[in-house]
Design a protein around this motif. Sequence first.
Motif, PDB file in Angstrom:
ATOM      1  N   UNK A 290      43.077  25.615 -55.239  1.00  0.00           N
ATOM      2  CA  UNK A 290      44.097  24.558 -55.357  1.00  0.00           C
ATOM      3  C   UNK A 290      44.637  24.458 -56.787  1.00  0.00           C
ATOM      4  N   UNK A 291      45.131  25.555 -57.309  1.00  0.00           N
ATOM      5  CA  UNK A 291      45.592  25.532 -58.696  1.00  0.00           C
ATOM      6  C   UNK A 291      46.730  26.517 -58.919  1.00  0.00           C
ATOM      7  N   UNK A 292      47.449  26.283 -60.011  1.00  0.00           N
ATOM      8  CA  UNK A 292      48.465  27.212 -60.500  1.00  0.00           C
ATOM      9  C   UNK A 292      48.009  27.766 -61.835  1.00  0.00           C
ATOM     10  N   UNK A 293      48.118  29.083 -61.987  1.00  0.00           N
ATOM     11  CA  UNK A 293      47.800  29.759 -63.239  1.00  0.00           C
ATOM     12  C   UNK A 293      49.093  30.445 -63.690  1.00  0.00           C
ATOM     13  N   UNK A 294      49.709  29.922 -64.736  1.00  0.00           N
ATOM     14  CA  UNK A 294      51.038  30.389 -65.113  1.00  0.00           C
ATOM     15  C   UNK A 294      50.983  31.643 -65.981  1.00  0.00           C
ATOM     16  N   UNK A 295      52.117  32.179 -66.275  1.00  0.00           N
ATOM     17  CA  UNK A 295      52.275  33.453 -66.980  1.00  0.00           C
ATOM     18  C   UNK A 295      51.354  33.581 -68.198  1.00  0.00           C
ATOM     19  N   UNK A 296      50.721  34.762 -68.298  1.00  0.00           N
ATOM     20  CA  UNK A 296      50.001  35.129 -69.502  1.00  0.00           C
ATOM     21  C   UNK A 296      48.686  34.432 -69.749  1.00  0.00           C
ATOM     22  N   UNK A 297      48.129  33.769 -68.748  1.00  0.00           N
ATOM     23  CA  UNK A 297      46.861  33.044 -68.910  1.00  0.00           C
ATOM     24  C   UNK A 297      45.685  34.030 -68.843  1.00  0.00           C
ATOM     25  N   UNK A 308      44.176  22.015 -60.468  1.00  0.00           N
ATOM     26  CA  UNK A 308      44.681  21.960 -61.843  1.00  0.00           C
ATOM     27  C   UNK A 308      45.889  22.869 -62.018  1.00  0.00           C
ATOM     28  N   UNK A 309      46.622  22.616 -63.098  1.00  0.00           N
ATOM     29  CA  UNK A 309      47.737  23.467 -63.504  1.00  0.00           C
ATOM     30  C   UNK A 309      47.404  24.012 -64.887  1.00  0.00           C
ATOM     31  N   UNK A 310      47.353  25.338 -65.002  1.00  0.00           N
ATOM     32  CA  UNK A 310      47.036  25.980 -66.274  1.00  0.00           C
ATOM     33  C   UNK A 310      48.334  26.544 -66.850  1.00  0.00           C
ATOM     34  N   UNK A 311      48.800  25.965 -67.954  1.00  0.00           N
ATOM     35  CA  UNK A 311      50.083  26.322 -68.532  1.00  0.00           C
ATOM     36  C   UNK A 311      50.100  27.692 -69.176  1.00  0.00           C
ATOM     37  N   UNK A 312      51.289  28.168 -69.430  1.00  0.00           N
ATOM     38  CA  UNK A 312      51.565  29.507 -69.922  1.00  0.00           C
ATOM     39  C   UNK A 312      50.699  29.892 -71.131  1.00  0.00           C
ATOM     40  N   UNK A 326      45.730  19.094 -66.182  1.00  0.00           N
ATOM     41  CA  UNK A 326      46.954  19.823 -66.515  1.00  0.00           C
ATOM     42  C   UNK A 326      46.852  20.292 -67.961  1.00  0.00           C
ATOM     43  N   UNK A 327      46.990  21.595 -68.156  1.00  0.00           N
ATOM     44  CA  UNK A 327      46.814  22.192 -69.478  1.00  0.00           C
ATOM     45  C   UNK A 327      48.144  22.745 -69.959  1.00  0.00           C
ATOM     46  N   UNK A 328      48.557  22.324 -71.144  1.00  0.00           N
ATOM     47  CA  UNK A 328      49.835  22.732 -71.702  1.00  0.00           C
ATOM     48  C   UNK A 328      49.823  24.159 -72.210  1.00  0.00           C
ATOM     49  N   UNK A 329      50.996  24.609 -72.609  1.00  0.00           N
ATOM     50  CA  UNK A 329      51.187  25.996 -73.047  1.00  0.00           C
ATOM     51  C   UNK A 329      50.296  26.343 -74.242  1.00  0.00           C
ATOM     52  N   UNK A 330      49.666  27.505 -74.171  1.00  0.00           N
ATOM     53  CA  UNK A 330      48.949  28.053 -75.313  1.00  0.00           C
ATOM     54  C   UNK A 330      47.684  27.318 -75.717  1.00  0.00           C
ATOM     55  N   UNK A 331      47.146  26.474 -74.831  1.00  0.00           N
ATOM     56  CA  UNK A 331      45.910  25.764 -75.167  1.00  0.00           C
ATOM     57  C   UNK A 331      44.701  26.697 -75.015  1.00  0.00           C
ATOM     58  N   UNK A 332      43.595  26.301 -75.635  1.00  0.00           N
ATOM     59  CA  UNK A 332      42.379  27.121 -75.600  1.00  0.00           C
ATOM     60  C   UNK A 332      41.189  26.220 -75.265  1.00  0.00           C
ATOM     61  N   UNK A 333      40.617  26.454 -74.092  1.00  0.00           N
ATOM     62  CA  UNK A 333      39.404  25.743 -73.684  1.00  0.00           C
ATOM     63  C   UNK A 333      38.228  26.683 -73.943  1.00  0.00           C
ATOM     64  N   UNK A 334      37.282  26.245 -74.737  1.00  0.00           N
ATOM     65  CA  UNK A 334      36.185  27.115 -75.178  1.00  0.00           C
ATOM     66  C   UNK A 334      35.140  27.306 -74.068  1.00  0.00           C
ATOM     67  N   UNK A 335      34.209  28.235 -74.317  1.00  0.00           N
ATOM     68  CA  UNK A 335      33.171  28.570 -73.351  1.00  0.00           C
ATOM     69  C   UNK A 335      32.359  27.342 -72.954  1.00  0.00           C
TER      70      UNK A 335
END
Length: 358
Positions: A290-297, A308-312, A326-335
């Motif tokens: 149930x999620x979207x994974x956008x370009x270049x993720x 969830x929505x994972x931004x570009x 919802x995660x904006x463009x170019x964000x970084x979630x660590x391990x």
Amino acid sequence: MKALILVGGFGTRLHPLTLNFPKPLVDFANKPIVLHQIEALKEVGVTEVILAINYQPEVMISFLKDFEDKLGIKIRCSQETEPLGTAGPLALARDKLVDGSGEPFFVLNCDVISEYPFAELIQFHKSHGGEATIMVTKVDEPSKYGVVVMDEDSGRRVDRFVEKPEVFVGNKINAGIYLLNPSVLDRIELRPTSMEKEVFPKIASDKLLYAMVLPGFWMDIGQPEDYITGQRLYLDSLRKKASTKLAAGPHIVGNVLIHENAVIGEGCIIGPDVVIGPECVIESGVTLSRCTVMRGVLIKEQACVSSSIIGWHSRIGQRAQIENTTIGEGAHVFDKVHINGGVVLPHEEIKSSILSPG
């Protein structure tokens, strides 16, 4: 024929995705939201689309220029200098909409996703001889909406509108898709005006407003939770059409759309209701639902993403868990970070867990 798409303003309900892109250019099922509508309009003979916008028109036109050439359709902007509501933009774009042919024109809210039965709408509009047609959709809880009440005799002429009724008066609501005769423009002043509260009730009182029940699915995808619901409905619609666009394989569960150049690692479980965009890398052992994974993720090993929505161009670390976020463009979630109900701004680094909405 012509069409006007009500693009609106800053798209705050879809933050943080719209902090970097105008709302109509946000991807939905690997295609900008507005492009779904433009392609459907092209199929029924629309030759010119006007985008009613008050935010970043230069970005819109620059992005859509390539599609204008590919589709063979003219795309122009009508820019507001102040918010004009849902009817004022029609008055502002009057000179662009009226060409002397007398042909009706489409008006669409850009947040709406459906199967866009425009050919049926044209046929219905020509059959009743009224001034305007609105599409309506049936809902389970009409008390949450403004209900469109139909004339009992005809069953298709609009009698009145009731805002959030406390007692049942019907289950049909405005779907944000209209076909209007040019004469409707004579009813609209160049000022902030509401189609729903001012213009349509007047046309209904003159017995010239008709409603067609929208076949198939419908969703306003202007906020993240509805975006995810709309995606599920869209993918289910593709499945019913026996589309070859949907992914298949031992790692696929339910309806999944994966761009052809995305890379999927071994041992993943993907689905149901997942869209993966171009240039994405999904490493081994990842679970997506149930999620979207956008370009270049990039989603690293054994991470889990749901609802969830994972931004570009974002990065999701190993064994990270992302839920209702919802995660904006170019964000970084660590391990090993766990986010539940968060909103992550563009280019942010999240190094510790967020276990409550924030």
